[in-house]
Design a protein around this motif. Structure first.
Motif, PDB file in Angstrom:
ATOM      1  N   ASN A   1       0.814  -1.220   0.000  1.00  0.00           N
ATOM      2  CA  ASN A   1       0.000   0.000   0.000  1.00  0.00           C
ATOM      3  C   ASN A   1       0.846   1.267   0.000  1.00  0.00           C
ATOM      4  OD1 ASN A   1      -2.625   1.099  -0.125  1.00  0.00           O
ATOM      5  ND2 ASN A   1      -2.559   1.625   2.041  1.00  0.00           N
ATOM      6  N   ASN A   2       1.979   1.224  -0.732  1.00  0.00           N
ATOM      7  CA  ASN A   2       2.805   2.421  -0.885  1.00  0.00           C
ATOM      8  C   ASN A   2       3.422   2.414  -2.278  1.00  0.00           C
ATOM      9  OD1 ASN A   2       4.884   0.517  -0.696  1.00  0.00           O
ATOM     10  ND2 ASN A   2       5.410   1.055   1.410  1.00  0.00           N
ATOM     11  N   ASN A   3       4.528   3.093  -2.466  1.00  0.00           N
ATOM     12  CA  ASN A   3       5.141   3.191  -3.790  1.00  0.00           C
ATOM     13  C   ASN A   3       6.224   2.142  -4.016  1.00  0.00           C
ATOM     14  OD1 ASN A   3       6.887   4.326  -1.891  1.00  0.00           O
ATOM     15  ND2 ASN A   3       7.788   5.733  -3.365  1.00  0.00           N
ATOM     16  N   GLU A   4       6.264   1.112  -3.186  1.00  0.00           N
ATOM     17  CA  GLU A   4       7.281   0.075  -3.309  1.00  0.00           C
ATOM     18  C   GLU A   4       6.658  -1.272  -3.675  1.00  0.00           C
ATOM     19  OE1 GLU A   4      10.284   1.819   0.177  1.00  0.00           O
ATOM     20  OE2 GLU A   4       9.112  -0.005   0.512  1.00  0.00           O
ATOM     21  N   VAL A   5       7.507  -2.142  -4.220  1.00  0.00           N
ATOM     22  CA  VAL A   5       7.133  -3.529  -4.474  1.00  0.00           C
ATOM     23  C   VAL A   5       8.118  -4.412  -3.726  1.00  0.00           C
ATOM     24  CG1 VAL A   5       6.884  -5.359  -6.185  1.00  0.00           C
ATOM     25  CG2 VAL A   5       6.115  -3.038  -6.731  1.00  0.00           C
ATOM     26  N   HIS A   6       7.620  -5.244  -2.832  1.00  0.00           N
ATOM     27  CA  HIS A   6       8.461  -6.130  -2.042  1.00  0.00           C
ATOM     28  C   HIS A   6       8.410  -7.536  -2.641  1.00  0.00           C
ATOM     29  CE1 HIS A   6       8.148  -3.478   1.843  1.00  0.00           C
ATOM     30  NE2 HIS A   6       8.514  -2.805   0.772  1.00  0.00           N
ATOM     31  N   ILE A   7       9.568  -8.155  -2.737  1.00  0.00           N
ATOM     32  CA  ILE A   7       9.664  -9.519  -3.264  1.00  0.00           C
ATOM     33  C   ILE A   7      10.181 -10.426  -2.149  1.00  0.00           C
ATOM     34  CG2 ILE A   7      10.755 -11.037  -4.952  1.00  0.00           C
ATOM     35  CD1 ILE A   7      10.923  -8.708  -6.856  1.00  0.00           C
ATOM     36  N   TYR A   8       9.392 -11.448  -1.832  1.00  0.00           N
ATOM     37  CA  TYR A   8       9.756 -12.427  -0.801  1.00  0.00           C
ATOM     38  C   TYR A   8      10.022 -13.773  -1.467  1.00  0.00           C
ATOM     39  CZ  TYR A   8       8.562  -9.573   3.301  1.00  0.00           C
ATOM     40  OH  TYR A   8       8.534  -8.618   4.287  1.00  0.00           O
ATOM     41  N   LYS A   9      10.952 -14.506  -0.888  1.00  0.00           N
ATOM     42  CA  LYS A   9      11.287 -15.845  -1.375  1.00  0.00           C
ATOM     43  C   LYS A   9      11.196 -16.822  -0.215  1.00  0.00           C
ATOM     44  CE  LYS A   9      14.909 -18.526  -3.735  1.00  0.00           C
ATOM     45  NZ  LYS A   9      14.043 -18.997  -4.826  1.00  0.00           N
ATOM     46  N   GLN A  10      10.742 -18.025  -0.516  1.00  0.00           N
ATOM     47  CA  GLN A  10      10.589 -19.043   0.515  1.00  0.00           C
ATOM     48  C   GLN A  10      11.868 -19.845   0.672  1.00  0.00           C
ATOM     49  OE1 GLN A  10       7.491 -21.925  -0.179  1.00  0.00           O
ATOM     50  NE2 GLN A  10       7.311 -22.408   1.989  1.00  0.00           N
ATOM     51  N   PHE A  11      12.378 -19.876   1.888  1.00  0.00           N
ATOM     52  CA  PHE A  11      13.528 -20.701   2.237  1.00  0.00           C
ATOM     53  C   PHE A  11      13.050 -21.718   3.275  1.00  0.00           C
ATOM     54  CE2 PHE A  11      15.372 -16.699   0.817  1.00  0.00           C
ATOM     55  CZ  PHE A  11      16.354 -17.134  -0.066  1.00  0.00           C
ATOM     56  N   GLN A  12      12.921 -22.952   2.824  1.00  0.00           N
ATOM     57  CA  GLN A  12      12.333 -24.014   3.639  1.00  0.00           C
ATOM     58  C   GLN A  12      10.920 -23.589   4.052  1.00  0.00           C
ATOM     59  OE1 GLN A  12      15.172 -24.812   6.766  1.00  0.00           O
ATOM     60  NE2 GLN A  12      16.603 -25.828   5.369  1.00  0.00           N
ATOM     61  N   ASP A  13      10.669 -23.365   5.321  1.00  0.00           N
ATOM     62  CA  ASP A  13       9.331 -23.001   5.763  1.00  0.00           C
ATOM     63  C   ASP A  13       9.197 -21.519   6.100  1.00  0.00           C
ATOM     64  OD1 ASP A  13       8.534 -25.620   5.497  1.00  0.00           O
ATOM     65  OD2 ASP A  13       9.027 -26.130   7.564  1.00  0.00           O
ATOM     66  N   LYS A  14      10.206 -20.733   5.757  1.00  0.00           N
ATOM     67  CA  LYS A  14      10.206 -19.326   6.132  1.00  0.00           C
ATOM     68  C   LYS A  14      10.311 -18.450   4.897  1.00  0.00           C
ATOM     69  CE  LYS A  14      12.601 -16.011   9.129  1.00  0.00           C
ATOM     70  NZ  LYS A  14      13.757 -15.805  10.042  1.00  0.00           N
ATOM     71  N   TRP A  15       9.533 -17.356   4.879  1.00  0.00           N
ATOM     72  CA  TRP A  15       9.575 -16.385   3.790  1.00  0.00           C
ATOM     73  C   TRP A  15      10.449 -15.211   4.206  1.00  0.00           C
ATOM     74  CZ3 TRP A  15       7.266 -16.898  -1.016  1.00  0.00           C
ATOM     75  CH2 TRP A  15       6.420 -18.003  -1.169  1.00  0.00           C
ATOM     76  N   GLU A  16      11.416 -14.859   3.356  1.00  0.00           N
ATOM     77  CA  GLU A  16      12.330 -13.768   3.647  1.00  0.00           C
ATOM     78  C   GLU A  16      12.305 -12.742   2.520  1.00  0.00           C
ATOM     79  OE1 GLU A  16      16.213 -15.224   4.384  1.00  0.00           O
ATOM     80  OE2 GLU A  16      15.617 -16.552   6.043  1.00  0.00           O
ATOM     81  N   LYS A  17      12.455 -11.477   2.900  1.00  0.00           N
ATOM     82  CA  LYS A  17      12.455 -10.401   1.917  1.00  0.00           C
ATOM     83  C   LYS A  17      13.775 -10.389   1.154  1.00  0.00           C
ATOM     84  CE  LYS A  17      10.926  -6.427   3.302  1.00  0.00           C
ATOM     85  NZ  LYS A  17      10.892  -5.072   3.923  1.00  0.00           N
TER      86      LYS A  17
END
Length: 421
Positions: A30-46
């Motif tokens: 909900n701002n002017n950015e786009v965040h990309i997360y990737k899944q590492f095992q069972d955890k999502w990290e930015k």
């Protein structure tokens, strides 16, 4: 329950999209950015934060073949992001808009004609082979009553657009590509749904499978649907207008075969149009709950609708082709506090303010998030399929909403829905 995973990424999410292998998700908090997360095992990290827009990002789409991300924003700009090594590099798209860009979608496939002479180098051949198997266009809807059809111009190494002007009377809220890569359906706050030809000479090829759509000039209306009274008008040049009800229109989608078109209105109704053309067959389904914002065909006979009720709704067609509401996909809980004799007027009035009133006293008024009893706690504004390439039906999809959650749903364990898949 159909929800198989729930992730709280932000306080609010405007839109989201998945990478081709579903290992990464991109969303706008909900701002002017786009965040990309990737899944590492069972955890999502930015992993990445895409920062180029000046105002809120209103649309994201991640191409299934070329691994490119396209974003649009209220700053009237669009960027195509290409991954080079570990970084995402933006390329500005020339939209020529004077109002906000509201939605975007890649075309389903790329169809490029082969080079017809020997005046090309190795770079041209590489670009041709890359384009042959990747998306060659994307569509942008805007608040300028305009639709931009964007394509890559190899000579200048940038993305340019052709505009569909003077066809809409208000903001374009949704765009959807037909499987033939030529037809484009749009919805608008003028209450109409239209279908255009987007054939661009030098970008598209005349395909017999596309039928007469490839013979139609760019920007020409194939059919037009408007909400007003149960009335059907047949106009000249295959222009059709459906009058069902006055309302804004959102969330247009095609069925996997392209034979059925579905879109929703802000009047708690969903519309289905078969055989889009000079003699369409139209149906509408009214429901008592809050309006929808987006829809998704999971098969030829089943549609998932999401919106202000914070709970996905399932619509399906029977053997005769009649569409109807089936169920809410999430669980609903009833409140045990307070008396249960509130008037229909007080309950409707409570809905208007995001509340549901079950009793006369103020203590019995509860927020809509408790009323829903589902996974999402606020309006669902985006639904994205998680289907494999070449598969017509969808059993998994994701939703995001103003509560900042991205929820993955699976229909395989819904035994009462398997007959419609």
């Amino acid at each position: 329950m159909a929800a198989v995973s729930v992730h709280q990424y932000a306080q609010c999410i405007t839109c989201h999209a998945w990478s081709p292998d579903r290992s990464m998700v991109a969303f706008c908090p909900n701002n002017n950015e786009v965040h990309i997360y990737k899944q590492f095992q069972d955890k999502w990290e930015k992993l990445h934060v895409l920062q180029k827009h000046d105002q809120i990002v209103s649309g994201i789409d991640w191409s299934a073949r070329s691994n490119r991300i396209v974003t649009v924003s209220h700053d009237r700009n669009s960027y195509v992001w290409n991954q080079e090594g570990s970084e995402w590099v933006p390329t500005l798209v020339i939209l020529r808009l004077n109002r906000a860009a509201l939605c975007v979608q890649w075309s389903p496939k790329g169809i490029f004609s082969s080079p017809c002479n020997d005046n090309y180098n190795d770079l041209t051949v590489v670009f041709f082979l890359f384009s042959l198997f990747s998306e060659n266009k994307f569509a942008v809807g805007s608040g300028a009553k305009t639709v931009c059809i964007c394509y890559y111009e190899q000579e200048n190494n940038w993305w340019v657009s052709k505009l569909i002007r003077k066809r809409h009377d208000s903001s374009v809220t949704g765009v959807a590509w037909h499987p033939n890569n030529i037809l484009l359906a749009t919805t608008s706050t003028d209450g109409k749904c239209r279908v255009f030809s987007t054939f661009i000479k030098g970008v598209d090829t005349r395909d017999s499978k596309a039928g007469s759509s490839s013979e139609t000039k760019f920007g020409e209306i194939i059919s037009k649907h408007r909400d007003r009274d149960d009335f059907l008008f047949y106009l000249k040049q295959q222009i059709v207008q459906l009058d069902l009800t006055f309302s804004w229109a959102f969330g247009v989608k095609w069925s996997p075969s392209g034979n059925t078109l579905a879109y929703v209105g802000h009047n708690s109704m969903i519309y289905f149009v078969d055989d889009v053309g000079p003699s369409p067959l139209a149906q509408n389904v009214a429901f008592r709950d809050l309006p929808l914002r987006d829809v998704l065909f999971v098969s030829e006979r089943m549609v998932i609708g999401v919106g202000f009720d914070c709970n996905p709704m399932v619509f399906a067609a029977d053997e005769t082709g009649i569409w109807s509401f089936i169920k809410f996909l999430g669980e609903r809980k009833t409140s045990s506090s307070g008396p249960k004799y509130g008037s229909q007027f007080s309950e409707a009035f409570g809905k208007l303010y995001g509340q549901s009133k079950y009793g006369v006293s103020n203590d019995a008024v509860e927020p809509s998030r408790t009323r829903g009893g589902g996974v999402h706690e606020n309006c669902i504004n985006c639904i994205v399929p998680l289907r494999e390439e070449g598969v017509s039906r969808t059993t998994r999809f994701s939703t995001s909403g103003l509560d900042g959650k991205i929820v993955v749903w699976d229909l395989e364990n819904q035994e009462n829905l398997l007959d419609y898949l």
